[in-house]
Design an enzyme around this catalytic site. Structure first.
Site, PDB file in Angstrom:
ATOM      1  NE  ARG A 125      -2.395  -4.743   6.536  1.00 53.94           N
ATOM      2  CZ  ARG A 125      -2.601  -4.775   5.220  1.00 53.94           C
ATOM      3  NH1 ARG A 125      -3.701  -5.325   4.751  1.00 53.94           N
ATOM      4  NH2 ARG A 125      -1.729  -4.262   4.403  1.00 53.94           N
ATOM      5  CG  ASP A 176      -0.913  -0.097   8.745  1.00 52.13           C
ATOM      6  OD1 ASP A 176      -1.730   0.807   8.527  1.00 52.13           O
ATOM      7  OD2 ASP A 176      -0.863  -1.147   8.087  1.00 52.13           O
ATOM      8  CG  ASP A 210       3.876  -6.535   7.505  1.00 51.49           C
ATOM      9  OD1 ASP A 210       3.457  -5.903   6.508  1.00 51.49           O
ATOM     10  OD2 ASP A 210       3.124  -7.120   8.298  1.00 51.49           O
ATOM     11  N   GLY A 219       0.834  -1.205   0.000  1.00 56.10           N
ATOM     12  CA  GLY A 219       0.000   0.000   0.000  1.00 56.10           C
ATOM     13  C   GLY A 219       0.864   1.248   0.000  1.00 56.10           C
ATOM     14  CB  THR A 244       3.461   0.720   6.850  1.00 54.23           C
ATOM     15  OG1 THR A 244       2.131   0.628   7.372  1.00 54.23           O
ATOM     16  CG2 THR A 244       4.406   0.428   7.986  1.00 54.23           C
ATOM     17  CG  ASP A 264       2.430  -2.860  10.653  1.00 55.29           C
ATOM     18  OD1 ASP A 264       3.200  -2.230   9.913  1.00 55.29           O
ATOM     19  OD2 ASP A 264       1.590  -3.660  10.225  1.00 55.29           O
ATOM     20  NE  ARG A 272      -5.110  -6.765  -6.878  1.00 59.92           N
ATOM     21  CZ  ARG A 272      -6.252  -7.399  -6.714  1.00 59.92           C
ATOM     22  NH1 ARG A 272      -6.332  -8.677  -6.926  1.00 59.92           N
ATOM     23  NH2 ARG A 272      -7.329  -6.744  -6.350  1.00 59.92           N
TER      24      ARG A 272
HETATM   25  O1  F6P Z   1      -0.983  -1.332   5.417  1.00 62.47           O
HETATM   26  C1  F6P Z   1      -1.527  -0.138   5.036  1.00 62.47           C
HETATM   27  C2  F6P Z   1      -3.016  -0.248   4.875  1.00 62.47           C
HETATM   28  O2  F6P Z   1      -3.467   1.020   4.498  1.00 62.47           O
HETATM   29  C3  F6P Z   1      -3.760  -0.789   6.095  1.00 62.47           C
HETATM   30  O3  F6P Z   1      -3.906   0.185   7.092  1.00 62.47           O
HETATM   31  C4  F6P Z   1      -5.046  -1.249   5.468  1.00 62.47           C
HETATM   32  O4  F6P Z   1      -5.640  -2.285   6.199  1.00 62.47           O
HETATM   33  C5  F6P Z   1      -4.590  -1.758   4.135  1.00 62.47           C
HETATM   34  O5  F6P Z   1      -3.359  -1.144   3.841  1.00 62.47           O
HETATM   35  C6  F6P Z   1      -5.568  -1.501   3.019  1.00 62.47           C
HETATM   36  O6  F6P Z   1      -5.018  -1.973   1.825  1.00 62.47           O
HETATM   37  P1  F6P Z   1      -5.711  -1.892   0.394  1.00 62.47           P
HETATM   38  O7  F6P Z   1      -4.845  -0.982  -0.406  1.00 62.47           O
HETATM   39  O8  F6P Z   1      -5.670  -3.269  -0.108  1.00 62.47           O
HETATM   40  O9  F6P Z   1      -7.088  -1.346   0.545  1.00 62.47           O
END
Ligand code: F6P
Length: 369
Positions: free
Chosen positions: A193, A149, A125, A15, A147, A151, A83
């Site tokens: 997350r 997050d 991660d 992301g 990130t 994390d 992906r």
């Molecule tokens: O890891 C970053 C994040 O934005 C999370 O906070 C969230 O759960 C996820 O990615 C959402 O990802 P996507 O781009 O698949 O919607």
């Protein structure tokens, strides 16, 4: 080993997060400063795995002129994907079903054929796990912690986190006035997350009445009782911040979707909590899901400077012969200093200032050169 590096690649995976372009900026300025060539791989590793899909065979040469004006921009000029795990690449069979196949050998071959000596992997991660696996397959890899997050272990902060928290806090600030006007309970669901960093920091800064995070499973009855006490004490509205990964005592996280080749998507807990709080408090309750708004937009000043420093730091690590390492921020914890010492340092002395490092990387003058 160091002198062998002449040409490196940088990839942004997973992301996006505000500050990715700042990392690219810092890495390019630092690499070019060492006389190295640096190329960006498009869309994570897709550019190398499927070069025919792209102009320039899936990579783009990064010159200073190309990245000079990008560090304040959100997103990533290279593109990204969540992906794109080369060890578990999803392909569609003729019958329409999807399967995962391991394309990592093909990726390593492409990487070598392109003449890259090292890889800077900018990711969370998932991307760093891939980076570590690629290192085990013989690539020279350095990671940069990305990130919203926050994390990742071993770094005080990932870039992107501060921007997400700042925006979430601004949103919560705005919700106070409408919540007060209508005497409502407002539930704000934020990303994160399986961790509660964004919820915790934005909730504290935004003066929330309750913060629900994955690390502390909640009892909705206790949350409602807490809000009712505050209502009875004269505060007629409430703000409740809920991390997307929050879960009740004895319960589990709410999963929005599961797909082959992807980590599960979380979400929906905010609406559930809102419905339950309306029932239990008797107050009209609304839910706001901040979602991808937290990932979009410009990075804060902190994330720009952190990003540039991380990017340049990754190049520095490679130049020192390090590999299979992640650039990490390790500021000291709270300490206590004599007031006399603090006020003696009131003036910013350029030679000591952290900003000097960023300024040097970005070729910014203070007027003395
Ligand atoms: O890891 C970053 C994040 O934005 C999370 O906070 C969230 O759960 C996820 O990615 C959402 O990802 P996507 O781009 O698949 O919607």
């Amino acid at each position: 080993m160091t002198e062998k590096i002449k040409r490196i690649a940088i990839a942004t995976g997973g992301g996006d997060a505000p500050g990715l372009n700042a990392v690219i900026h810092g890495a390019v300025y630092a690499a070019r400063g060492l006389g190295w060539e640096i190329f960006g791989i498009r869309d994570g590793y897709e550019g190398l795995l499927d070069p025919d899909r792209y102009a320039g065979a899936g990579v783009v040469e990064l010159r200073r002129s190309l990245v000079r004006e990008i560090s304040h921009l959100g997103g990533t000029i290279l593109g990204t994907t969540n992906r794109g795990n080369p060890f578990r690449r999803v392909v569609t069979r003729p019958d329409g079903t999807k399967v995962e196949i391991d394309c990592s050998d093909a990726l390593v071959n492409q990487f070598r054929q392109a003449g890259f000596d090292a890889l800077i992997s900018v990711g969370g991660d998932g991307s760093l796990t891939i980076a570590h696996q690629l290192q085990q397959k013989g690539l020279r890899v350095v990671g940069v912690p990305k990130t919203i997050d926050n994390d990742l272990e071993s770094t005080a902060m990932t870039f992107g986190f501060n921007s997400a928290v700042s925006f979430a806090t601004e949103c919560i600030d705005r919700l106070h006035t409408t919540a007060l006007s209508h005497q409502r309970v407002m539930v704000v669901e934020v990303m994160g997350r399986y961790v509660g960093w964004i919820a915790l920091h934005a909730g504290l800064a935004g003066r929330a009445d309750a913060i629900l995070i994955p690390e502390i499973p909640y009892s909705i009855e206790k949350v409602a009782a807490h809000l009712k006490r505050k209502h009875a004490d004269g505060k007629p509205y409430s703000i409740v911040v809920v991390a997307e990964g929050a879960k009740p005592v004895g319960g589990d996280v709410m999963v929005k979707s599961r797909e082959v080749g992807r980590v599960e998507r979380l979400g929906g807990i905010g609406e559930l909590v809102a419905a339950q709080l309306q029932e239990l408090t008797g107050k009209e309750t609304r839910c706001v899901v901040l979602g991808h708004l937290l990932r979009g937009g410009s990075p804060t000043a902190l994330d720009r400077n952190l990003g540039v420093t991380f990017g340049a730091g990754a190049v520095y690590a490679l130049s020192r012969g390090l590999e299979d390492v992640m650039v990490a921020l390790k500021p000291p914890k709270l300490v206590f200093v004599p007031i006399s010492e603090a006020i003696a340092k009131l003036k910013l002395v350029p030679a000591d200032a952290e900003g000097v490092l960023v300024a040097r990387i970005l070729d910014i003058s203070f007027g003395d050169q």
